[in-house]
Design a protein around this motif. Structure first.
Motif, PDB file in Angstrom:
ATOM      1  N   MET A 187       0.806  -1.415  -0.170  1.00  0.00           N
ATOM      2  CA  MET A 187       0.021  -0.104   0.069  1.00  0.00           C
ATOM      3  C   MET A 187       0.912   1.291   0.047  1.00  0.00           C
ATOM      4  N   CYS A 188       0.384   2.169  -0.496  1.00  0.00           N
ATOM      5  CA  CYS A 188       1.117   3.403  -0.606  1.00  0.00           C
ATOM      6  C   CYS A 188       0.414   4.340   0.171  1.00  0.00           C
TER       7      CYS A 188
ATOM      8  N   ARG B 145       5.291   5.485  -2.055  1.00  0.00           N
ATOM      9  CA  ARG B 145       5.068   4.306  -2.842  1.00  0.00           C
ATOM     10  C   ARG B 145       5.736   3.009  -2.242  1.00  0.00           C
ATOM     11  N   SER B 146       4.815   2.215  -2.275  1.00  0.00           N
ATOM     12  CA  SER B 146       5.090   0.666  -2.012  1.00  0.00           C
ATOM     13  C   SER B 146       4.796  -0.051  -3.406  1.00  0.00           C
TER      14      SER B 146
ATOM     15  N   THR C 239       3.552  -2.250  -6.248  1.00  0.00           N
ATOM     16  CA  THR C 239       2.821  -3.490  -6.520  1.00  0.00           C
ATOM     17  C   THR C 239       4.046  -4.478  -7.171  1.00  0.00           C
TER      18      THR C 239
ATOM     19  N   ASN D  76      -3.801   4.575  -4.384  1.00  0.00           N
ATOM     20  CA  ASN D  76      -3.229   3.875  -3.530  1.00  0.00           C
ATOM     21  C   ASN D  76      -4.174   2.532  -3.883  1.00  0.00           C
ATOM     22  N   GLY D  77      -3.424   1.498  -4.246  1.00  0.00           N
ATOM     23  CA  GLY D  77      -4.000   0.267  -4.574  1.00  0.00           C
ATOM     24  C   GLY D  77      -3.342  -0.619  -5.574  1.00  0.00           C
TER      25      GLY D  77
ATOM     26  N   ASP E  21      -0.502  -0.043 -13.375  1.00  0.00           N
ATOM     27  CA  ASP E  21      -1.769   0.040 -13.131  1.00  0.00           C
ATOM     28  C   ASP E  21      -2.071   1.536 -13.001  1.00  0.00           C
TER      29      ASP E  21
HETATM   30  N1  GLN Z   1      -0.035  -0.347  -7.778  1.00  0.00           N
HETATM   31  C1  GLN Z   1       0.511   1.142  -7.475  1.00  0.00           C
HETATM   32  C2  GLN Z   1       2.049   1.266  -7.669  1.00  0.00           C
HETATM   33  O1  GLN Z   1       2.524  -0.015  -8.015  1.00  0.00           O
HETATM   34  C3  GLN Z   1       0.120   1.555  -6.012  1.00  0.00           C
HETATM   35  C4  GLN Z   1       0.757   0.589  -5.217  1.00  0.00           C
HETATM   36  C5  GLN Z   1       0.318   0.754  -3.491  1.00  0.00           C
HETATM   37  O2  GLN Z   1      -0.827   1.361  -3.329  1.00  0.00           O
HETATM   38  N2  GLN Z   1       1.040   0.397  -2.632  1.00  0.00           N
HETATM   39  O3  GLN Z   1       2.656   2.227  -7.464  1.00  0.00           O
END
Ligand code: GLN
Length: 254
Positions: A1-2, A90-91, A93, A116-117, A146
């Motif tokens: 998750m970001c 950012r984390s 995906t 965020n997702g 995405d």
């Molecule tokens: N999918 C998005 C990305 O890779 C957002 C990731 C997130 O919310 N952790 O940056």
């Protein structure tokens, strides 16, 4: 998750908004309180977009460095003031590229956007949407991921003149129907209005004194912070906030 946030109000330094509060975006990048959907540390970069003056085009700083290692940003943030800011840590995906251009905010025509997702089954699950876009949009997208595709889809609606809230709601509802399990906390501003959604991740808001903040997590212990229930849409400006259920009455599916 970001983790992401938006602020509209009297000009404040980026450091006051993002670095100094006790549970700032800086702190949320390594010690978030409400991680959902995997991933705890938001170390895959960050981005900040701000409007240098009312009506001016936004300026961005995006990098793959974790926010806590970017000493240049920390210096700049203490002397850069703005009354309209959108930022994200950012984390990434799994499977998405680790490049600065994959870090929100995404931006065109004066808008700033963050996601965020994650979208399950990427990229096949989004092929139907990608096919609707001009090939030049796809060839020039910020990064093959995405969030950048969501931005292209949203930008197309905004360029048609669709209201910000309607465009965001339609996108979330349409993608969620096509890709069950999609995580879609979106955040959009034009410097005057903030639109945000909850679709499986946390979100809070605070309003008062001609200012409004919308943030994945409260950045201090002010009791004025209120949580947004899941599957809702937030419409905010400097004078207040509306929170609506995200129901199919919103807009026409794109
Ligand atoms: N999918 C998005 C990305 O890779 C957002 C990731 C997130 O919310 N952790 O940056």
């Amino acid at each position: 998750m970001c983790r992401h946030l938006a602020y509209l109000g009297p000009p404040r330094s980026l450091a006051e908004l993002l670095l100094r509060p006790p549970h700032s975006l800086l702190r949320q990048s390594w010690a978030p309180r409400d991680s959902r959907g995997g991933g705890v540390v938001n170390a895959d970069g960050f981005g900040v977009g701000w409007y240098p003056a009312p009506g001016a085009a936004p300026v961005r700083h995006r990098t793959t460095s974790p926010i806590w290692t970017d000493v240049g940003f920390a210096e700049m943030a203490s002397v850069t003031r703005s009354g309209a800011v959108l930022a994200s840590v950012r984390s990434a995906t799994v499977g998405m590229p680790l490049v600065a251009t994959a870090c929100a905010p995404f931006s065109d025509d004066g808008w700033l956007f963050a996601h965020n997702g994650a979208i399950r089954g990427w990229p096949d699950s989004m092929a139907r949407f990608a096919e609707q876009l001009p090939v030049t949009d796809l060839l020039t997208m910020d990064a093959p991921m995405d969030s950048a595709l969501l931005w292209l889809l949203l930008r197309r609606e905004l360029r048609k003149g669709t209201e910000l809230g309607d465009a965001v709601a339609s996108l979330v509802l349409t993608v969620a129907e096509e890709v069950p399990g999609a995580r879609l906390n979106l955040l959009l501003t034009d410097g005057e209005v903030v639109v945000a959604t909850t679709w499986t991740h946390s979100l809070w808001w605070r309003s008062g004194e001609d200012a409004v903040a919308v943030s994945s997590e409260p950045w201090d212990d002010d009791p004025a912070w209120l949580p947004v229930p899941d599957h809702h849409l937030v419409l905010a400006d400097r004078s207040g906030v509306e929170v609506h259920p995200l129901a199919p009455r919103w807009g026409v599916p794109i």
